[in-house]
Scaffold this motif. Structure first.
Motif, PDB file in Angstrom:
ATOM      1  N   ASN A  81       7.226 -15.650   1.034  1.00 21.29           N
ATOM      2  CA  ASN A  81       7.869 -14.442   1.541  1.00 21.29           C
ATOM      3  C   ASN A  81       7.728 -13.364   0.466  1.00 21.29           C
ATOM      4  OD1 ASN A  81       9.372 -12.668   3.050  1.00 21.29           O
ATOM      5  ND2 ASN A  81      11.341 -13.500   2.409  1.00 21.29           N
ATOM      6  N   GLU A  83       7.087  -9.823  -1.526  1.00 21.61           N
ATOM      7  CA  GLU A  83       7.503  -8.440  -1.365  1.00 21.61           C
ATOM      8  C   GLU A  83       6.262  -7.597  -1.068  1.00 21.61           C
ATOM      9  OE1 GLU A  83      10.429  -6.918  -4.117  1.00 21.61           O
ATOM     10  OE2 GLU A  83      10.789  -8.963  -4.837  1.00 21.61           O
ATOM     11  N   SER A  84       6.467  -6.401  -0.529  1.00 24.26           N
ATOM     12  CA  SER A  84       5.334  -5.561  -0.103  1.00 24.26           C
ATOM     13  C   SER A  84       4.384  -5.252  -1.253  1.00 24.26           C
ATOM     14  CB  SER A  84       5.826  -4.281   0.553  1.00 24.26           C
ATOM     15  OG  SER A  84       6.622  -3.546  -0.335  1.00 24.26           O
ATOM     16  N   TYR A  85       4.901  -4.965  -2.455  1.00 26.00           N
ATOM     17  CA  TYR A  85       4.014  -4.657  -3.574  1.00 26.00           C
ATOM     18  C   TYR A  85       3.227  -5.891  -4.005  1.00 26.00           C
ATOM     19  CZ  TYR A  85       6.958  -6.854  -7.160  1.00 26.00           C
ATOM     20  OH  TYR A  85       7.648  -7.755  -7.920  1.00 26.00           O
ATOM     21  N   GLU A  86       3.825  -7.084  -3.867  1.00 30.28           N
ATOM     22  CA  GLU A  86       3.110  -8.311  -4.203  1.00 30.28           C
ATOM     23  C   GLU A  86       1.947  -8.539  -3.236  1.00 30.28           C
ATOM     24  OE1 GLU A  86       6.769 -10.883  -6.190  1.00 30.28           O
ATOM     25  OE2 GLU A  86       6.588 -10.800  -4.003  1.00 30.28           O
ATOM     26  N   LYS A  87       2.206  -8.294  -1.960  1.00 24.34           N
ATOM     27  CA  LYS A  87       1.132  -8.393  -0.959  1.00 24.34           C
ATOM     28  C   LYS A  87       0.042  -7.374  -1.246  1.00 24.34           C
ATOM     29  CE  LYS A  87       4.191  -9.945   2.741  1.00 24.34           C
ATOM     30  NZ  LYS A  87       4.836  -9.545   3.997  1.00 24.34           N
ATOM     31  N   LYS A  88       0.451  -6.144  -1.526  1.00 24.32           N
ATOM     32  CA  LYS A  88      -0.501  -5.062  -1.801  1.00 24.32           C
ATOM     33  C   LYS A  88      -1.376  -5.398  -3.010  1.00 24.32           C
ATOM     34  CE  LYS A  88      -0.659  -0.124  -2.778  1.00 24.32           C
ATOM     35  NZ  LYS A  88       0.106   1.060  -3.107  1.00 24.32           N
ATOM     36  N   ASN A  89      -0.801  -6.079  -3.999  1.00 24.53           N
ATOM     37  CA  ASN A  89      -1.544  -6.458  -5.204  1.00 24.53           C
ATOM     38  C   ASN A  89      -2.415  -7.702  -4.992  1.00 24.53           C
ATOM     39  OD1 ASN A  89      -0.523  -4.322  -6.659  1.00 24.53           O
ATOM     40  ND2 ASN A  89       1.077  -5.523  -7.649  1.00 24.53           N
TER      41      ASN A  89
END
Length: 134
Positions: A81, A83-89
């Motif tokens: 699950n 976070e959005s910045y983790e997905k973006k990275n």
């Protein structure tokens, strides 16, 4: 954890919520980032303290204390699950030989100008873990 943006391997982790117990926070972050289940046999490993430049207004330096633990989990990871910045990275949980992760990070530190600020800490911790488990 492999992060595509920075081309490095790191340990799962993150910040504590306000008033959150350190062990509960570690378990939450481990589960969120990797999908780990049956987290057990949690033992303190060490503390890593650092000061690093900070980008937010009114602050020049960030003081960060990382509380490190070892634990056992089920080998098969569940759904993360992130976070959005983790997905973006491009962050994703991967099982990799610790020596290969260290070798990869050392190459990233030596040759990659887009490396993240945490690669030195993460590589140091991976090396310490590798020394203590053998």
């Amino acid at each position: 954890m492999y992060t595509e943006r920075y081309e490095d391997y790191s340990l799962p982790g993150g910040g504590l919520n306000s008033g959150e117990d350190k062990i509960k926070g570690m378990m939450r972050e481990l589960s969120e980032e990797t999908g780990a289940t049956a987290i057990r046999n949690i033992k303190p490993f060490g503390i890593y303290e650092e000061y690093r430049p900070w980008y937010k207004p009114d602050y020049d330096v960030q003081h960060m204390i990382s509380y490190c633990y070892t634990c056992d989990i089920n080998k098969e990871l569940g759904k993360s699950n992130l976070e959005s910045y983790e997905k973006k990275n491009g962050m994703k949980a991967l099982w990799i030989n610790i020596h290969e992760a260290i070798k990869h990070n050392k190459k990233t530190m030596a040759t990659n100008d887009k490396k993240g600020m945490s690669v030195e800490r993460e590589t140091f911790l991976l090396q310490l873990i590798a020394e203590r488990i053998h």
